[in-house]
Motif scaffolding. Structure first.
Motif, PDB file in Angstrom:
ATOM      1  N   LYS A 115       5.646  -6.914  15.653  1.00 60.90           N
ATOM      2  CA  LYS A 115       5.719  -5.662  14.888  1.00 60.90           C
ATOM      3  C   LYS A 115       4.517  -5.509  13.964  1.00 60.90           C
ATOM      4  CE  LYS A 115       9.826  -4.758  13.256  1.00 60.90           C
ATOM      5  NZ  LYS A 115      11.067  -4.919  12.459  1.00 60.90           N
ATOM      6  N   ASP A 117       4.593  -2.739  11.706  1.00 65.78           N
ATOM      7  CA  ASP A 117       5.006  -1.769  10.690  1.00 65.78           C
ATOM      8  C   ASP A 117       6.241  -2.209   9.900  1.00 65.78           C
ATOM      9  OD1 ASP A 117       6.884  -1.590  12.699  1.00 65.78           O
ATOM     10  OD2 ASP A 117       6.777   0.596  12.920  1.00 65.78           O
ATOM     11  N   ASP A 118       6.503  -3.507   9.873  1.00 64.81           N
ATOM     12  CA  ASP A 118       7.680  -3.995   9.163  1.00 64.81           C
ATOM     13  C   ASP A 118       7.409  -4.044   7.656  1.00 64.81           C
ATOM     14  OD1 ASP A 118      10.433  -5.539   9.646  1.00 64.81           O
ATOM     15  OD2 ASP A 118       9.337  -6.537   8.028  1.00 64.81           O
ATOM     16  N   LEU A 119       8.294  -3.458   6.865  1.00 59.68           N
ATOM     17  CA  LEU A 119       8.071  -3.369   5.416  1.00 59.68           C
ATOM     18  C   LEU A 119       8.035  -4.742   4.763  1.00 59.68           C
ATOM     19  CD1 LEU A 119      10.303  -0.302   4.415  1.00 59.68           C
ATOM     20  CD2 LEU A 119       7.895  -0.351   5.069  1.00 59.68           C
ATOM     21  N   TYR A 129       0.915  -4.694   0.938  1.00 58.72           N
ATOM     22  CA  TYR A 129       0.439  -3.405   1.443  1.00 58.72           C
ATOM     23  C   TYR A 129      -1.050  -3.171   1.186  1.00 58.72           C
ATOM     24  CZ  TYR A 129       5.414  -2.337   1.860  1.00 58.72           C
ATOM     25  OH  TYR A 129       6.749  -2.373   2.192  1.00 58.72           O
ATOM     26  N   TYR A 185      13.941 -10.865  11.390  1.00 55.52           N
ATOM     27  CA  TYR A 185      13.183  -9.615  11.292  1.00 55.52           C
ATOM     28  C   TYR A 185      11.706  -9.831  11.625  1.00 55.52           C
ATOM     29  CZ  TYR A 185      11.298 -11.288   6.839  1.00 55.52           C
ATOM     30  OH  TYR A 185      10.651 -12.023   5.871  1.00 55.52           O
ATOM     31  N   ARG A 242       2.611   5.783   3.566  1.00 50.96           N
ATOM     32  CA  ARG A 242       4.069   5.754   3.388  1.00 50.96           C
ATOM     33  C   ARG A 242       4.681   7.047   3.902  1.00 50.96           C
ATOM     34  NH1 ARG A 242       2.234   2.999  -1.078  1.00 50.96           N
ATOM     35  NH2 ARG A 242       3.270   1.009  -1.552  1.00 50.96           N
ATOM     36  N   SER A 243       5.730   6.914   4.696  1.00 49.23           N
ATOM     37  CA  SER A 243       6.443   8.100   5.173  1.00 49.23           C
ATOM     38  C   SER A 243       7.118   8.805   4.002  1.00 49.23           C
ATOM     39  CB  SER A 243       7.497   7.688   6.209  1.00 49.23           C
ATOM     40  OG  SER A 243       8.328   8.770   6.531  1.00 49.23           O
ATOM     41  N   GLU A 246      11.198   8.672   5.566  1.00 55.31           N
ATOM     42  CA  GLU A 246      11.874   7.440   5.959  1.00 55.31           C
ATOM     43  C   GLU A 246      11.264   6.260   5.227  1.00 55.31           C
ATOM     44  OE1 GLU A 246      12.863   7.253  10.390  1.00 55.31           O
ATOM     45  OE2 GLU A 246      11.068   8.499  10.352  1.00 55.31           O
ATOM     46  N   ARG A 248       9.418   3.676   5.927  1.00 55.58           N
ATOM     47  CA  ARG A 248       8.548   3.114   6.946  1.00 55.58           C
ATOM     48  C   ARG A 248       7.098   3.440   6.644  1.00 55.58           C
ATOM     49  NH1 ARG A 248       7.430   6.813  11.376  1.00 55.58           N
ATOM     50  NH2 ARG A 248       7.236   4.966  12.700  1.00 55.58           N
ATOM     51  N   VAL A 249       6.221   2.679   7.294  1.00 50.19           N
ATOM     52  CA  VAL A 249       4.788   2.934   7.202  1.00 50.19           C
ATOM     53  C   VAL A 249       4.345   3.605   8.498  1.00 50.19           C
ATOM     54  CG1 VAL A 249       2.493   1.907   7.003  1.00 50.19           C
ATOM     55  CG2 VAL A 249       4.389   0.962   5.691  1.00 50.19           C
ATOM     56  N   GLU A 250       3.632   4.700   8.362  1.00 46.78           N
ATOM     57  CA  GLU A 250       3.117   5.421   9.520  1.00 46.78           C
ATOM     58  C   GLU A 250       1.609   5.218   9.608  1.00 46.78           C
ATOM     59  OE1 GLU A 250       4.369   9.342   8.454  1.00 46.78           O
ATOM     60  OE2 GLU A 250       6.269   9.161   9.537  1.00 46.78           O
TER      61      GLU A 250
END
Length: 269
Positions: A115, A117-119, A129, A185, A242-243, A246, A248-250
């Motif tokens: 992954k 894009d996992d926070l 970040y 995760y 940052r979305s 949601e 999530r990171v876009e």
């Protein structure tokens, strides 16, 4: 047969060492002694108490060998089944401890994830970040021998025959690719090296993308792009945001143009 994903990712805090590794096209195989999970690569498995048939099978296997790696010949000839069972359990525990201790103090490990894009991954490993996430093409070395991490609620079981006779060494090796479900995760994959501290130089085409964290500063972003502009013509760049709808990171792809080139083109002051 394990199916390896076509792309795997590696989160990095952006510091001098990371920049050196990017410039040198280096994957660092570090010692597992520095891992943040106290169980990681240091598992003490549950050694299953062998039944009478297994004890006698191990006895027969050892007596059939000219060399005995545990105990003494007369012990395998004279001990009762129960006495031999207790001896085998002690020997299996000792062998497992020696095996894991040797691994911890000698082998190198480098870790990847499925992954980008996992926070939590961005928070724990991506410099809160402000770092980067590197994307690798797994059709290149050293990914041909990479292994997925298995997640479990309990410590794994091992049998004395697997440990002492080597009937299934894969099960022993899996100790180093097993973690608590609390870490699931991460969706982690691992590559190993015989020597901790080894720097493996990968071909430039193995690095296919760089994902920049939402909070990275422009200067750091440009430094990474400048490094790669001189050695990797095909790498792609993505900037995280940052979305607004949601958690999530876009990521959006962008094209990097060095300042002097942009100035010549009339795109910079």
């Amino acid at each position: 047969m394990i199916k390896i994903p076509g792309r795997l990712y590696k989160y990095e805090t952006l510091n001098a060492r990371t920049l050196q590794n990017i410039k040198g096209q280096i994957l660092y195989f570090g010692s597992p002694l520095g891992f943040n999970d106290p169980y990681d690569c240091a598992l003490r498995p549950n050694i299953v108490t062998p039944n009478d048939d297994v004890v006698e099978a191990v006895r027969a296997a050892y007596l059939a060998q000219e060399r005995l790696t545990t105990g003494h010949p007369h012990e395998f000839l004279t001990k009762t089944t129960q006495e031999l069972r207790e001896m085998l359990l002690r020997a299996a525990d000792s062998e497992t401890r020696k095996y894991t201790d040797a691994f911890l103090h000698s082998r190198g490990v480098t870790c990847f994830t499925e992954k980008n894009d996992d926070l939590l991954m961005w928070s724990h490993y991506g410099g809160t970040y402000k770092g980067v996430c590197l994307e690798f093409d797994t059709s290149t070395a050293p990914f041909e021998k990479i292994s997925p991490v298995r997640y479990s609620q309990s410590l794994p079981d091992l049998h004395v025959s697997e440990i002492l006779l080597g009937h299934n060494l894969e099960q022993v090796w899996q100790l180093f690719c097993t973690k608590s479900e609390s870490w699931s995760y991460e969706r982690e994959w691992r590559a190993f090296h015989e020597v901790a501290g080894t720097q493996y130089i990968y071909p430039s085409e193995a690095l296919t993308g760089v994902y920049f964290g939402p909070d990275i500063d422009n200067e750091s972003l440009e430094i990474v792009c400048l490094i790669l502009a001189g050695q990797n013509e095909t790498v792609r760049y993505y900037k995280g945001e940052r979305s607004t709808t949601e958690f999530r990171v876009e990521f959006k792809e962008f094209t990097y143009t060095p300042y002097l080139q942009a100035k010549k083109q009339g795109d910079a002051p």
